[in-house]
Write a protein that holds these residues in place. Structure first.
Motif, PDB file in Angstrom:
ATOM      1  N   ILE A 189       0.847  -1.206   0.000  1.00  0.00           N
ATOM      2  CA  ILE A 189       0.000   0.000   0.000  1.00  0.00           C
ATOM      3  C   ILE A 189       0.875   1.245   0.000  1.00  0.00           C
ATOM      4  N   ASN A 190       1.952   1.224   0.766  1.00  0.00           N
ATOM      5  CA  ASN A 190       2.886   2.339   0.799  1.00  0.00           C
ATOM      6  C   ASN A 190       3.475   2.571  -0.596  1.00  0.00           C
ATOM      7  N   PHE A 191       3.894   1.499  -1.249  1.00  0.00           N
ATOM      8  CA  PHE A 191       4.406   1.606  -2.614  1.00  0.00           C
ATOM      9  C   PHE A 191       3.345   2.154  -3.558  1.00  0.00           C
ATOM     10  N   LEU A 192       2.145   1.614  -3.474  1.00  0.00           N
ATOM     11  CA  LEU A 192       1.076   1.997  -4.397  1.00  0.00           C
ATOM     12  C   LEU A 192       0.720   3.478  -4.270  1.00  0.00           C
ATOM     13  N   VAL A 193       0.495   3.934  -3.051  1.00  0.00           N
ATOM     14  CA  VAL A 193       0.126   5.342  -2.854  1.00  0.00           C
ATOM     15  C   VAL A 193       1.301   6.244  -3.227  1.00  0.00           C
ATOM     16  N   GLY A 194       2.516   5.850  -2.839  1.00  0.00           N
ATOM     17  CA  GLY A 194       3.697   6.634  -3.212  1.00  0.00           C
ATOM     18  C   GLY A 194       3.873   6.723  -4.714  1.00  0.00           C
ATOM     19  N   PHE A 195       3.676   5.606  -5.390  1.00  0.00           N
ATOM     20  CA  PHE A 195       3.786   5.529  -6.851  1.00  0.00           C
ATOM     21  C   PHE A 195       2.754   6.428  -7.529  1.00  0.00           C
ATOM     22  N   ILE A 196       1.497   6.314  -7.099  1.00  0.00           N
ATOM     23  CA  ILE A 196       0.413   7.083  -7.717  1.00  0.00           C
ATOM     24  C   ILE A 196       0.624   8.581  -7.537  1.00  0.00           C
TER      25      ILE A 196
END
Length: 178
Positions: free
Chosen positions: A122-129
């Motif tokens: 989730i951290n990766f996903l939100v950071g990526f987006i």
């Protein structure tokens, strides 16, 4: 409304301070997303304090930075950081702590690791987006900046958190530590 005991508030404040200190240990990376110990201490806070207090500690950390105190990596702070290219990581920290804490409260090592990996994803996903939209970069550049170089250290962090939390969690729960 949730009520916190004085001992809970003390732990929340103490772990918020630890988050601030460990956030300053960072390695600059290409594309401006530093490698920090935030993604180590945030889930560990959730695991050790539980979903409620761990999340509150992380929310307090984000709010301190949002109002401008230099608590983020590189002694930075302010709304420009929270809503800038790396802000997605910061905004996902309370979710990361909650997930780690919720899964840790199941008192099962398999669930603990599931929660730690899920929180990291989730951290990766939100950071990526957020990085993608704020910078206007391509998806491949955003992935290269926010996910790819951090995969090995994330695996190491998750394993270490899982190992040390097995020893520390009972101490925190029984008020031997903190």
């Amino acid at each position: 409304m949730t009520k916190f005991k004085t001992s809970d508030l003390t732990k929340i404040a103490l772990f918020t301070a630890v988050i601030v200190v460990l956030s300053q240990i960072s390695i600059p990376m290409p594309y401006g997303v530093p490698m920090t110990l935030q993604t180590f201490i945030i889930p560990l806070t959730g695991v050790l304090l539980g979903k409620k207090s761990g999340t509150m500690s992380t929310i307090l950390y984000v709010l301190l930075g949002l109002i401008g105190l230099p608590v983020f990596a590189g002694f930075s702070g302010g709304a420009a950081i929270v809503f800038g290219p790396t802000g997605g990581f910061i905004l996902s920290f309370p979710i990361m702590a909650y997930i780690a804490g919720w899964f840790a409260e199941r008192e099962n090592i398999v669930f603990l690791y599931i929660g730690l990996f899920l929180g990291a994803m989730i951290n990766f996903l939100v950071g990526f987006i957020v990085f993608h939209f704020v910078t206007g970069s391509s998806l491949s550049v955003a992935f290269t900046a926010t996910v790819l170089p951090f995969i090995p250290t994330t695996i190491i962090k998750v394993v270490v958190i899982g190992l040390i939390s097995q020893k520390l969690r009972p101490l925190v729960k029984n008020k031997v530590l903190v």
